[in-house]
Write a protein that holds these residues in place. Structure first.
Motif, PDB file in Angstrom:
ATOM      1  N   VAL A 139       0.851  -1.187   0.000  1.00 50.86           N
ATOM      2  CA  VAL A 139       0.000   0.000   0.000  1.00 50.86           C
ATOM      3  C   VAL A 139       0.885   1.234   0.000  1.00 50.86           C
ATOM      4  CG1 VAL A 139      -1.695   1.345   1.308  1.00 50.86           C
ATOM      5  CG2 VAL A 139      -1.907  -1.141   1.176  1.00 50.86           C
ATOM      6  N   THR A 140       0.582   2.165  -0.880  1.00 52.46           N
ATOM      7  CA  THR A 140       1.269   3.455  -0.909  1.00 52.46           C
ATOM      8  C   THR A 140       0.233   4.568  -1.044  1.00 52.46           C
ATOM      9  OG1 THR A 140       1.566   3.302  -3.318  1.00 52.46           O
ATOM     10  CG2 THR A 140       3.386   2.530  -1.926  1.00 52.46           C
ATOM     11  N   SER A 146      -6.691   5.323   9.615  1.00 49.42           N
ATOM     12  CA  SER A 146      -6.608   3.932  10.056  1.00 49.42           C
ATOM     13  C   SER A 146      -7.358   3.024   9.092  1.00 49.42           C
ATOM     14  CB  SER A 146      -7.198   3.804  11.463  1.00 49.42           C
ATOM     15  OG  SER A 146      -7.159   2.470  11.901  1.00 49.42           O
ATOM     16  N   THR A 147      -6.622   2.045   8.519  1.00 48.18           N
ATOM     17  CA  THR A 147      -7.188   1.208   7.463  1.00 48.18           C
ATOM     18  C   THR A 147      -6.762  -0.243   7.667  1.00 48.18           C
ATOM     19  OG1 THR A 147      -6.977   3.057   5.925  1.00 48.18           O
ATOM     20  CG2 THR A 147      -7.354   0.873   4.973  1.00 48.18           C
ATOM     21  N   THR A 148      -7.704  -1.174   7.514  1.00 49.44           N
ATOM     22  CA  THR A 148      -7.381  -2.590   7.571  1.00 49.44           C
ATOM     23  C   THR A 148      -7.326  -3.146   6.156  1.00 49.44           C
ATOM     24  OG1 THR A 148      -8.421  -2.879   9.739  1.00 49.44           O
ATOM     25  CG2 THR A 148      -8.114  -4.853   8.409  1.00 49.44           C
ATOM     26  N   VAL A 149      -6.207  -3.774   5.817  1.00 46.85           N
ATOM     27  CA  VAL A 149      -6.037  -4.421   4.519  1.00 46.85           C
ATOM     28  C   VAL A 149      -5.798  -5.899   4.771  1.00 46.85           C
ATOM     29  CG1 VAL A 149      -4.679  -4.530   2.395  1.00 46.85           C
ATOM     30  CG2 VAL A 149      -5.114  -2.317   3.489  1.00 46.85           C
ATOM     31  N   ASN A 150      -6.621  -6.756   4.190  1.00 44.66           N
ATOM     32  CA  ASN A 150      -6.517  -8.203   4.393  1.00 44.66           C
ATOM     33  C   ASN A 150      -6.386  -8.926   3.063  1.00 44.66           C
ATOM     34  OD1 ASN A 150      -6.804  -8.068   7.205  1.00 44.66           O
ATOM     35  ND2 ASN A 150      -9.029  -8.205   7.093  1.00 44.66           N
ATOM     36  N   LEU A 151      -5.762 -10.099   3.125  1.00 47.14           N
ATOM     37  CA  LEU A 151      -5.631 -10.982   1.965  1.00 47.14           C
ATOM     38  C   LEU A 151      -6.368 -12.282   2.265  1.00 47.14           C
ATOM     39  CD1 LEU A 151      -4.390 -11.831  -0.777  1.00 47.14           C
ATOM     40  CD2 LEU A 151      -2.377 -12.611   0.517  1.00 47.14           C
ATOM     41  N   TYR A 152      -7.225 -12.712   1.317  1.00 48.54           N
ATOM     42  CA  TYR A 152      -8.006 -13.936   1.483  1.00 48.54           C
ATOM     43  C   TYR A 152      -7.697 -14.924   0.366  1.00 48.54           C
ATOM     44  CZ  TYR A 152     -10.712 -11.323   4.900  1.00 48.54           C
ATOM     45  OH  TYR A 152     -11.097 -10.588   6.000  1.00 48.54           O
ATOM     46  N   THR A 153      -7.748 -16.199   0.706  1.00 42.01           N
ATOM     47  CA  THR A 153      -7.474 -17.271  -0.244  1.00 42.01           C
ATOM     48  C   THR A 153      -8.654 -17.450  -1.197  1.00 42.01           C
ATOM     49  OG1 THR A 153      -8.459 -18.995   1.129  1.00 42.01           O
ATOM     50  CG2 THR A 153      -6.144 -18.449   1.552  1.00 42.01           C
ATOM     51  N   ALA A 166      -0.284   4.439   8.371  1.00 42.62           N
ATOM     52  CA  ALA A 166       0.890   4.950   7.667  1.00 42.62           C
ATOM     53  C   ALA A 166       0.555   5.250   6.207  1.00 42.62           C
ATOM     54  CB  ALA A 166       2.031   3.948   7.752  1.00 42.62           C
ATOM     55  N   ALA A 167       1.314   6.145   5.619  1.00 47.35           N
ATOM     56  CA  ALA A 167       1.111   6.471   4.208  1.00 47.35           C
ATOM     57  C   ALA A 167       1.473   5.288   3.316  1.00 47.35           C
ATOM     58  CB  ALA A 167       1.927   7.695   3.827  1.00 47.35           C
ATOM     59  N   SER A 168       2.459   4.502   3.742  1.00 44.41           N
ATOM     60  CA  SER A 168       2.886   3.324   2.981  1.00 44.41           C
ATOM     61  C   SER A 168       3.120   2.172   3.948  1.00 44.41           C
ATOM     62  CB  SER A 168       4.173   3.602   2.203  1.00 44.41           C
ATOM     63  OG  SER A 168       3.982   4.647   1.270  1.00 44.41           O
ATOM     64  N   PHE A 169       2.655   0.978   3.594  1.00 35.39           N
ATOM     65  CA  PHE A 169       2.896  -0.203   4.410  1.00 35.39           C
ATOM     66  C   PHE A 169       2.684  -1.445   3.572  1.00 35.39           C
ATOM     67  CE2 PHE A 169      -1.520   1.060   4.993  1.00 35.39           C
ATOM     68  CZ  PHE A 169      -2.234  -0.114   4.865  1.00 35.39           C
ATOM     69  N   THR A 193     -12.796   9.217   4.545  1.00 37.88           N
ATOM     70  CA  THR A 193     -12.758   8.882   3.130  1.00 37.88           C
ATOM     71  C   THR A 193     -11.387   9.257   2.595  1.00 37.88           C
ATOM     72  OG1 THR A 193     -13.676  11.050   2.532  1.00 37.88           O
ATOM     73  CG2 THR A 193     -15.238   9.235   2.821  1.00 37.88           C
ATOM     74  N   GLY A 194     -11.049   8.728   1.439  1.00 38.85           N
ATOM     75  CA  GLY A 194      -9.742   9.037   0.875  1.00 38.85           C
ATOM     76  C   GLY A 194      -9.347   8.021  -0.172  1.00 38.85           C
ATOM     77  N   SER A 195      -8.051   7.814  -0.322  1.00 36.49           N
ATOM     78  CA  SER A 195      -7.570   6.925  -1.378  1.00 36.49           C
ATOM     79  C   SER A 195      -6.256   6.280  -0.967  1.00 36.49           C
ATOM     80  CB  SER A 195      -7.375   7.708  -2.683  1.00 36.49           C
ATOM     81  OG  SER A 195      -6.417   8.744  -2.492  1.00 36.49           O
ATOM     82  N   LEU A 196      -5.879   5.269  -1.737  1.00 39.32           N
ATOM     83  CA  LEU A 196      -4.588   4.620  -1.587  1.00 39.32           C
ATOM     84  C   LEU A 196      -4.262   3.913  -2.898  1.00 39.32           C
ATOM     85  CD1 LEU A 196      -5.484   1.449  -1.273  1.00 39.32           C
ATOM     86  CD2 LEU A 196      -5.674   2.012   1.136  1.00 39.32           C
ATOM     87  N   ASN A 197      -3.047   3.394  -2.985  1.00 39.92           N
ATOM     88  CA  ASN A 197      -2.625   2.627  -4.151  1.00 39.92           C
ATOM     89  C   ASN A 197      -2.328   1.196  -3.709  1.00 39.92           C
ATOM     90  OD1 ASN A 197      -2.540   4.967  -5.926  1.00 39.92           O
ATOM     91  ND2 ASN A 197      -0.735   5.572  -4.750  1.00 39.92           N
ATOM     92  N   LEU A 198      -2.866   0.206  -4.446  1.00 45.71           N
ATOM     93  CA  LEU A 198      -2.677  -1.203  -4.134  1.00 45.71           C
ATOM     94  C   LEU A 198      -1.765  -1.847  -5.187  1.00 45.71           C
ATOM     95  CD1 LEU A 198      -6.111  -2.843  -3.173  1.00 45.71           C
ATOM     96  CD2 LEU A 198      -4.078  -2.603  -1.735  1.00 45.71           C
TER      97      LEU A 198
END
Length: 203
Positions: A139-140, A146-153, A166-169, A193-198
């Motif tokens: 993420v950048t 505060s944002t939760t990012v998860n990965l699922y199978t 953080a701005a990037s993680f 609200t806002g944005s990020l890059n994946l």
């Protein structure tokens, strides 16, 4: 309620009064409710299936909250959102009903911009992975606080995730167990609200 449309403000003026709003949902849709501008001291908000049974419920105070569906809508039909003040409370609440932002990612491609401009809205992006492949979700440019990012199978099981402001993680690198379509979810943990890059990379 307007799915992906204008937010709806409800006003409870009488003790014991509830509010009931409906929307047409389609099986397979992922939806969320953002609740802001709340002056009702305490209430319960319920999401009711077309058959009249309660699917989801949560408590909401004056700080507001968001109600996220743990799975996609189970059936097509008319759903209801009920605002039920606790005790003798009255007041107002603005409800924003949204479907998830969706899209696809390609491993080692350029980062994909994701914008969440509606309160309570989430995002779901998928990518194709191969068994034995090591991947890292990155993420950048995060402006969502505060944002939760998860990965699922491919089967829907949780694989890894993190919460960050953080701005990037990055998520912890993982080795994919099976070949198939993986899902990355983005869930703001407050009402910003806002944005990020994946981006998904593989060494």
């Amino acid at each position: 309620l307007n799915l992906n449309g204008t937010a709806t403000t409800t006003t409870i003026t009488q003790v014991g009064q509830n509010a009931r709003y409906t929307f047409t949902g389609t099986a397979g849709q992922w939806v969320s409710l953002g609740m802001t501008g709340v002056t009702i001291t305490a209430s319960t908000v319920l999401l009711v299936r077309p058959d009249g049974t309660t699917w989801l419920s949560m408590s909401v105070g004056t700080t507001g909250n968001s109600l996220d569906s743990p799975t996609a809508l189970p059936t097509t039909g008319t759903y209801a959102v009920i605002v039920n003040p606790i005790a003798q409370y009255t007041g107002t609440m603005t409800v924003t009903l949204s479907t998830d932002v969706t899209g696809t990612l390609t491993i080692n491609a350029a980062a994909t911009p994701v914008t969440l401009s509606r309160v309570g809205r989430n995002a779901r992006y998928t990518f194709n992975g191969m068994a034995g492949q090591q991947v890292t979700v990155r993420v950048t440019g995060n402006t969502l606080s505060s944002t939760t990012v998860n990965l699922y199978t491919p089967s829907g099981s949780y694989q890894t995730g993190t919460n960050s402001s953080a701005a990037s993680f990055n998520l912890t690198p993982v080795t994919l167990a099976t070949t198939g379509t993986y899902t990355v979810t983005v869930n703001p943990t407050d009402l910003t609200t806002g944005s990020l890059n994946l981006q998904v990379t593989s060494p």
